[in-house]
Scaffold this active site. Structure first.
Site, short mmCIF file in Angstrom:
data_model
loop_
_atom_site.label_atom_id
_atom_site.label_comp_id
_atom_site.label_asym_id
_atom_site.label_seq_id
_atom_site.Cartn_x
_atom_site.Cartn_y
_atom_site.Cartn_z
N THR A 1 10.24 -35.29 2.90
CA THR A 1 10.41 -35.93 1.36
C THR A 1 9.12 -36.25 1.17
O THR A 1 7.98 -35.84 0.74
CB THR A 1 10.91 -38.12 1.97
OG1 THR A 1 12.17 -37.99 2.49
CG2 THR A 1 11.09 -38.09 0.24
N GLY B 1 5.82 -39.93 8.21
CA GLY B 1 4.75 -40.28 9.45
C GLY B 1 4.32 -39.67 9.80
O GLY B 1 4.30 -38.35 10.22
N GLU C 1 15.55 -41.41 7.15
CA GLU C 1 16.55 -40.93 7.04
C GLU C 1 18.39 -40.36 6.76
O GLU C 1 19.21 -40.50 7.41
CB GLU C 1 17.39 -40.91 9.05
CG GLU C 1 16.04 -40.66 10.00
CD GLU C 1 14.85 -39.49 9.26
OE1 GLU C 1 16.09 -38.33 9.54
OE2 GLU C 1 13.76 -39.28 9.63
#
Length: 609
Positions: A84, A123, A368
Site C-alpha cells: 500500500t 505493518g 487486505e
C-alpha cells in the site's frame, strides 16, 4: 497503557514468543496458536509470519528460497510486506514505486518518485522490520513490465539504523492496533542485487531481458492475500464471540426495573428487545465460525489443485475469499458496536473491553482490501458466471444456483411459522433473493449498455446493485456453511437441536433485516414475513436459557476477554470498582492539575466570597 507503552509491551511479548520458538518449546500441534491466543496482543512481527515468509515460499525460485527461508524462519531477519502507498491501496496496478534494472551493475534501483508513491501503512515498517518485500513497477530496457516483488533490506543488522537512501518511520497514532508499528517507507536510488527480485515465474536476465510469467501466474501471485482473507474470516468469528460473551454475561447480571411489586428487578436478558439485539449476534458468531472452517477447507483444496497445475477453481477461491472477508468483517464490526450499546453506560467504559475491541477490529474492514471493493470483486465473478450462461453441472458448487438451467421458483411454500424451522426452506429463500438481485443488477447494466454507455460506465451505473447482489450471495454461503456443518457434525441430540435453532435464527434475522429483498419478485409476501418474525420471536425464547452455556462454549478465558462486565464468575460491580481504583489518574488523591489550574481559580473565588 499509552500507545507507546502498548507498543513496548507488544515487542516484549513478541520477542519472548520468538525465543520460545527458537528453543523448540512451541513445536507441538497448535502450540503457536494457543500461545498467541494467551498473549492476546498485536505482534509487531505478525506480518513476517503471515505474509513475508509465505510470499518467498510461493514466489521465490529454489535458489531464493534456499537463501532467504532459513534466516527468515529463524528470525535472523524480520520482514514486512510493503504494498500500500500513500496514494494507492486496493488498485495494485496503479502503484507508483519503481524498480529500474541497471545491467552495468546487475542491480535494481528502487525509487519512490512522488510523494504519493511512498509506502504507507505496512505493518512492522515503522520500527521493527529489517527487510521488506516491496511491490513495485519493473522497468527494464526502458519498458514498464508491470508489478513485481522485490526483497529490500531497509535497516542495518548491526545497529538497526535505516540504510542509505531509506527514509522510514511510524505513521503516527491510529484508531487502534497500538501494538503494531504501521509505517512509511521512502526510497531514493536504493540498489539491490538482481536476484532480490522474486523470480519463480517472471525473470530478468543479466543483460536486462525480461521473461514473462505464464498467463496464470498473475492469479497465483494473489494466493498469499487470499490466505490472509481466509484467516480474517476465522478471526471475525473469534472477535464477535468475545463481544457477545461480554454482552450476554453482563445482561444476566444487570437488572433493570421492578416490573411487579415485591419482585426483584428484571434481568436485562429477559427483555425481548435485548434478546433481539444479542441472540442473532450469538448465532452470527457461530455462523461465521463455520464459514471460516469452510473457507479454510476451500483454500486448502484449491492450493492443492494449483500445485498440480490445475487453476480452474482459482477464480472461485478469489471471489469467495474477497466476499466473505467483506461480509464477515462488516457483520462483526457492527456486532461489536451493538454489543457495546447493549451494555448501557458501562459498555462505554474501557473496563468493558468493548471499546478497544472495536478500535482494534474496525481496521479489518479496510485492510487486505476495502470491503466495497471486495464485494465488487465477488460481483464481477458472479457477472462473468451469468454472462457465460453455463449449465449447472459445469459451474463450481458455490455459484451453481445461478446457472441457466437451475430451477426458479415463483413463490415460497411457507404457510405456517413452523416451516421456518427447516433450514432448507431458509436456504431456498436466500437463493431466490440472490437470483433476483443478480437479475436486477444485470438488467440495469444491460440498459446502460443499450443507451450507448461503454462497459466501464455501465458497470459503474449498476455497481450499487452489484454490491447488494454480492452481499446476498455471501449471506447465502454463510447460511449454507452453517447448515452443512451442523448436519455433518457428530454431536448429541441436545447440541444438534440448539445448533439448528441458532442456524434458523441466523436465517430468519436476515429475512427480517432485508425483507424488501426477499419480497422483491413476489417469492415471499408480507404475510410470510410476519410469519418469519413470529418464528424468530419464538426462537428467542428457545435460546434464552441456553445463551450463557452457548457463550461459555467459546471457552474464552477471563484474562483474554479482558472485561469487568464479561467475567465468568459474574462479579461485575466489585471488579468495575477495583478497575477504576487502578487507573493512573487515581494514584494521587489530589491531582497535579489542582496546583496548576484549579487552586488559583478556587483561591481567587474564595477571597471574593
Amino acid at each position: 497503557m499509552s500507545t507507546e507503552e502498548s507498543f513496548d509491551s507488544a515487542v516484549r511479548k513478541n520477542v519472548h514468543y520468538i525465543e520460545l520458538l527458537k528453543s523448540g518449546k512451541l513445536k507441538e500441534s497448535n502450540a503457536k496458536a494457543y500461545f498467541k491466543s494467551a498473549i492476546d496482543d498485536n505482534f509487531p512481527t505478525g506480518v513476517h509470519e503471515l505474509m513475508f515468509v509465505p510470499t518467498i515460499e510461493g514466489q521465490g525460485n529454489e535458489e531464493q528460497k534456499k537463501k532467504w527461508l532459513k534466516i527468515s524462519r529463524n528470525f535472523d531477519i524480520i520482514g514486512c510486506y510493503a504494498q500500500t502507498e500513500l496514494g494507492h491501496g486496493t488498485f495494485i496496478r496503479g502503484l507508483e514505486t519503481i524498480a529500474t534494472y541497471d545491467p552495468s551493475t546487475e542491480e535494481f534501483v528502487m525509487n519512490s518518485p512522488t510523494l504519493t508513491s511512498m509506502k504507507w501503512w505496512p505493518g512492522s515498517v515503522g520500527h521493527t522490520a529489517t527487510h521488506a518485500i516491496v511491490v513495485a513497477r519493473l522497468i527494464t530496457k526502458g519498458k514498464d513490465e508491470g508489478i513485481h516483488l522485490f526483497i529490500v533490506q531497509i535497516r542495518s543488522l548491526e545497529d538497526h539504523n535505516p540504510l542509505p537512501g531509506i527514509k522510514v518511520g511510524d505513521i503516527g497514532p491510529k484508531f487502534g492496533y497500538f501494538g503494531t508499528d504501521n509505517g512509511f517507507l521512502h526510497m531514493t536510488n536504493v540498489r539491490i542485487p538482481r536476484d532480490h527480485m522474486l523470480m519463480k515465474y517472471a525473470q530478468v536476465s543479466r543483460d536486462g531481458t525480461y521473461s514473462k510469467p505464464p498467463a496464470e501466474a498473475d492469479k497465483i501471485s494473489y494466493a498469499v492475500m487470499v490466505y490472509v482473507r481466509a484467516l480474517i474470516v476465522d478471526h471475525s468469528a473469534e472477535t464477535l464471540a468475545r463481544a457477545i460473551t461480554i454482552a450476554i454475561r453482563y445482561s444476566v447480571v444487570r437488572r433493570q426495573t421492578q416490573n411487579r411489586p415485591g419482585e426483584p428487578e428484571t434481568q436485562v436478558l429477559d427483555y425481548q428487545t435485548q434478546q433481539f439485539k444479542l441472540f442473532p449476534l450469538l448465532a452470527s458468531a457461530y455462523a461465521i465460525k463455520f464459514a471460516g472452517h469452510y473457507m479454510t477447507k476451500l483454500y486448502t483444496e484449491v492450493t492443492e489443485e494449483i500445485s498440480e497445475g490445475k487453476l480452474r477453481s482459482l477464480p472461485e477461491l478469489h471471489a469467495t475469499s474477497a466476499g466473505l472477508k467483506a461480509f464477515c468483517t462488516e457483520l462483526c464490526c457492527s456486532g461489536i458496536e451493538l454489543c457495546r450499546l447493549s451494555c448501557g453506560g458501562h459498555g462505554y467504559s474501557a473496563a468493558s473491553g468493548l471499546p478497544q475491541l472495536y478500535a482494534d477490529y474496525s481496521s479489518s474492514q479496510t485492510y487486505e482490501g476495502e470491503n466495497t471493493v471486495m464485494l465488487l470483486q465477488t460481483a464481477r465473478y458472479i457477472f462473468k458466471v451469468c454472462k457465460q450462461n453455463m449449465p449447472q453441472a459445469q459451474l463450481p458448487s458455490n455459484v451453481a444456483y445461478l446457472a441457466a438451467d437451475y430451477p426458479k421458483y415463483k413463490e415460497s411454500p411457507v404457510s405456517d411459522p413452523k416451516h421456518f424451522n427447516d433450514p432448507h426452506i431458509l436456504l431456498e429463500a436466500y437463493r431466490q433473493r440472490v437470483i433476483r438481485l443478480v437479475a436486477v443488477a444485470l438488467e440495469r447494466y444491460s440498459k446502460s449498455i443499450a443507451t450507448g454507455l461503454d462497459s466501464v460506465a455501465a458497470w459503474n451505473n449498476s455497481s450499487v446493485d452489484w454490491t447488494m447482489a454480492a452481499r446476498a450471495h455471501c449471506h447465502y454461503l454463510v447460511l449454507k456453511a452453517f447448515h452443512s456443518s451442523i448436519d455433518a457434525a457428530k454431536v448429541c441430540e441436545a447440541n444438534f437441536n440448539i445448533m439448528r435453532v441458532l442456524c434458523c435464527l441466523f436465517g430468519l434475522h436476515g429475512i427480517i433485516q432485508y425483507s424488501g429483498e426477499f419480497c422483491l419478485d413476489g417469492y415471499m409476501n408480507s404475510e410470510q414475513i410476519e410469519m418469519a418474525k413470529n418464528q424468530l420471536y419464538f426462537l428467542l425464547k428457545e435460546v434464552r436459557y441456553e445463551a450463557v452455556p452457548l457463550v461459555d462454549a467459546f471457552d474464552i478465558h477471563d484474562d483474554i476477554l479482558n472485561s469487568s462486565l464479561g467475567r465468568y464468575d459474574g462479579d461485575v460491580y466489585r471488579h468495575l470498582y477495583e478497575w477504576a481504583l487502578r487507573a493512573p489518574r487515581n494514584k494521587k488523591e489530589v491531582h497535579d492539575n489542582y496546583e496548576k489550574y484549579l487552586k488559583p481559580l478556587l483561591k481567587n473565588t474564595k477571597s471574593k466570597l
